[in-house]
Design a protein around this motif. Structure first.
Motif, PDB file in Angstrom:
ATOM      1  N   GLY A  68      49.652  50.590  39.377  1.00 63.03           N
ATOM      2  CA  GLY A  68      48.427  51.301  39.757  1.00 63.03           C
ATOM      3  C   GLY A  68      48.103  52.529  38.950  1.00 63.03           C
ATOM      4  O   GLY A  68      47.393  53.419  39.437  1.00 63.03           O
ATOM      5  N   SER A  69      48.532  52.575  37.693  1.00 58.55           N
ATOM      6  CA  SER A  69      48.257  53.768  36.876  1.00 58.55           C
ATOM      7  C   SER A  69      46.792  53.884  36.464  1.00 58.55           C
ATOM      8  O   SER A  69      46.298  54.986  36.221  1.00 58.55           O
ATOM      9  N   GLU A  70      46.099  52.738  36.386  1.00 59.24           N
ATOM     10  CA  GLU A  70      44.728  52.765  35.861  1.00 59.24           C
ATOM     11  C   GLU A  70      43.742  52.997  37.001  1.00 59.24           C
ATOM     12  O   GLU A  70      43.608  52.182  37.902  1.00 59.24           O
ATOM     13  N   GLN A 111      32.991  41.217  34.311  1.00 61.37           N
ATOM     14  CA  GLN A 111      34.325  41.780  34.143  1.00 61.37           C
ATOM     15  C   GLN A 111      34.288  43.267  33.792  1.00 61.37           C
ATOM     16  O   GLN A 111      33.479  43.712  32.979  1.00 61.37           O
ATOM     17  N   LYS A 112      35.220  43.998  34.381  1.00 61.30           N
ATOM     18  CA  LYS A 112      35.445  45.406  34.078  1.00 61.30           C
ATOM     19  C   LYS A 112      36.949  45.609  33.924  1.00 61.30           C
ATOM     20  O   LYS A 112      37.745  44.766  34.342  1.00 61.30           O
ATOM     21  N   GLY A 113      37.354  46.730  33.366  1.00 61.64           N
ATOM     22  CA  GLY A 113      38.785  46.982  33.276  1.00 61.64           C
ATOM     23  C   GLY A 113      39.117  47.966  32.173  1.00 61.64           C
ATOM     24  O   GLY A 113      38.249  48.484  31.481  1.00 61.64           O
ATOM     25  N   SER A 153      43.389  49.359  39.738  1.00 58.27           N
ATOM     26  CA  SER A 153      43.386  47.902  39.592  1.00 58.27           C
ATOM     27  C   SER A 153      44.814  47.442  39.335  1.00 58.27           C
ATOM     28  O   SER A 153      45.535  48.044  38.532  1.00 58.27           O
ATOM     29  N   ILE A 154      45.207  46.402  40.050  1.00 63.08           N
ATOM     30  CA  ILE A 154      46.561  45.859  39.952  1.00 63.08           C
ATOM     31  C   ILE A 154      46.466  44.465  39.331  1.00 63.08           C
ATOM     32  O   ILE A 154      45.876  43.558  39.917  1.00 63.08           O
ATOM     33  N   PRO A 155      47.027  44.268  38.137  1.00 61.77           N
ATOM     34  CA  PRO A 155      46.915  42.963  37.477  1.00 61.77           C
ATOM     35  C   PRO A 155      47.740  41.899  38.185  1.00 61.77           C
ATOM     36  O   PRO A 155      48.818  42.176  38.718  1.00 61.77           O
ATOM     37  N   GLY A 198      43.638  44.465  32.237  1.00 63.29           N
ATOM     38  CA  GLY A 198      43.600  44.124  33.657  1.00 63.29           C
ATOM     39  C   GLY A 198      42.152  44.014  34.071  1.00 63.29           C
ATOM     40  O   GLY A 198      41.477  45.024  34.286  1.00 63.29           O
ATOM     41  N   ALA A 199      41.619  42.799  34.162  1.00 64.74           N
ATOM     42  CA  ALA A 199      40.183  42.574  34.316  1.00 64.74           C
ATOM     43  C   ALA A 199      39.830  42.236  35.763  1.00 64.74           C
ATOM     44  O   ALA A 199      40.269  41.216  36.285  1.00 64.74           O
ATOM     45  N   TYR A 200      39.070  43.097  36.390  1.00 64.66           N
ATOM     46  CA  TYR A 200      38.516  42.789  37.708  1.00 64.66           C
ATOM     47  C   TYR A 200      37.010  42.597  37.554  1.00 64.66           C
ATOM     48  O   TYR A 200      36.445  42.827  36.478  1.00 64.66           O
TER      49      TYR A 200
END
Length: 453
Positions: A49-51, A33-35, A72-74, A24-26
């Motif tokens: 929203g577990s991550e 990119q982070k994730g 982060s929500i993919p 899940g990359a924001y």
């Protein structure tokens, strides 16, 4: 967010394709990119929203060490199975905070402005022209072009230079086609070792996701060849810079009709643009100096936004806050045939979500206020005199990052479009970037002043 049955169906589909892991990359404020990565079996957890992430650890997310974590929500509608590692599925993600979209997330910011456009009945189509250098890193850390015998003074569209780098180009083109982005052109660009990829426009959010993925893909395939790919705006002082021109039009959300397109015979300015399109350009020009900060967001960007500099010919880069027809000396142009406008300020370091959000907000203001951009400029603006430039009301764009950031800070549109938190984070990071650059001692200074004094 998709319901559990839809997520289960997606998990099954991905499993059948061989996917074992999901990213899940924001992006941070720079567009980097982070994730986190989760096993496919935990996709539903990530989607809920577990991550969790410590925002203080990342640039531009506006948190202090004592604050609650972000999640982060993919976006499960934009999943890409990595062509070079099919065990991994990549999906763009949005930051959330305490169960709600986080306004300092630039992808969220773009969606917020798109929602405002939606209230007016508009969607934004966006195409981004991807210019990129393919380079070799020497033992001393310097960069050079991969082909030693490439001595061409004018390499633009050169076929030999294209074929010399065919392996990388073929990997890029084949992947873009496989992903369904509709690659319609690619070529050797104006500088040695520089290439451009053009694929079909899409809605703004999809195109911004694609540019984010494009950067990762280009760097990966370059590394496979022992090379480095970079969209850095100006790697070489004496060669053309990397643009990422934004091609934009509004469409009717109900019918999909292009609201900028008309017959040039029906356009009193003759460019094939509706009055709505001209008002959109009027908004971009009104806020042009502030927009420069997000379209050209680095110190290095302003080594590109010059008339000539260390080059033997004109740079092709825009230095004026102006618009015109198929004329590359304007910052905004209406390409032949009309139906869209192109912002030429955008360069390869752009955070596409942030830039698209603010440019759209400026264009929407132009529509609301029916701003007239004036007559188009069709001549070579690099060569007109200062008296004529002033008579036409054409201003220079910022010539340094700090000048652009101060224009950004002074423009009320920025706060209304992005919110005070994101506005302030961008200003803080970019002022710090300028300060670090300004305090650094360059090789040019050492070479010049140690011998002179």
């Amino acid at each position: 967010m998709k319901d559990d049955s839809s997520i289960d169906a997606l998990k099954q589909e991905l499993a059948e394709k061989g996917v074992e892991y999901c990213i899940g990359a924001y992006v941070d404020i720079h567009g980097a990119q982070k994730g986190k990565v989760v096993p496919l079996s935990h996709l539903s957890h990530m989607a809920h929203g577990s991550e969790r992430y410590t925002g203080y650890a990342l640039d531009g997310l506006g948190q202090e060490p004592n604050e609650d974590e972000l999640t982060s929500i993919p976006d499960l509608d934009h999943v890409i199975q990595l062509p070079w590692q099919p065990k991994v599925a990549w999906m763009p993600a949005d930051n959330h905070f305490q169960g709600k979209p986080y306004p300092l997330s630039t992808r969220v910011a773009l969606q917020n402005v798109l929602a405002e456009a939606g209230k007016m009945g508009f969607g934004l189509n966006l195409g981004i022209e991807c210019e990129i250098y393919l380079l070799k890193r020497q033992a001393d850390g310097t960069l050079s072009i991969p082909t030693a015998d490439d001595k061409l003074g004018k390499p633009c569209y050169d076929i030999k230079s294209f074929m010399d780098n065919f392996t990388w180009l073929d990997k890029m083109a084949s992947t873009i086609k496989t992903l369904g982005w509709d690659l319609y052109s690619f070529d050797h660009e104006d500088a040695n070792g520089q290439f451009e990829f053009d694929f079909q426009y899409a809605d703004a959010l999809t195109t911004c996701d694609r540019l984010t993925f494009f950067r990762m893909m280009a760097k990966h395939y370059a590394e496979e060849e022992g090379l480095l790919a970079t969209m850095m705006p100006k790697p070489f002082a004496n060669r053309t810079g990397n643009g990422a021109h934004f091609n934009m039009s509004l469409y009717d959300l109900e019918t999909g009709k292009n609201l900028f397109a008309c017959d040039p015979k029906d356009d009193r300015r003759g460019l094939g643009l509706t009055e709505l399109g001209y008002h959109f350009i009027g908004g971009i020009l009104k806020h042009g100096r502030a927009l420069c900060a997000v379209l050209a967001p680095t110190v290095n960007s302003y080594k590109r936004l010059i008339r000539r500099g260390a080059m033997s010919t004109f740079s092709w880069a825009p230095v004026f806050n102006s618009y015109g027809s198929n004329n590359r000396t304007n910052s905004v142009r209406v390409p032949a045939g009309g139906g869209r406008c192109e912002s030429r300020n955008a360069d390869g370091s752009v955070n596409p979500y942030l830039a698209a959000a603010l440019v759209l907000a400026a264009g929407l203001e132009g529509i609301r206020e029916k701003l007239d951009p004036g007559a188009p400029n069709d001549d070579n603006l690099y060569t007109i005199g200062e008296e004529e430039r002033l008579a036409r009301g054409i201003d220079f764009l910022p010539q340094t990052l700090i000048e652009a950031v101060e224009a950004f800070a002074a423009d009320p549109l920025v706060t209304s479009a992005l919110g005070e938190g994101l506005r302030n984070e961008f200003i803080t990071y970019k002022r710090n970037e300028w300060e670090e650059y300004h305090l650094g001692i360059s090789p040019w200074e050492i070479e010049r002043y140690t011998h002179l004094f």
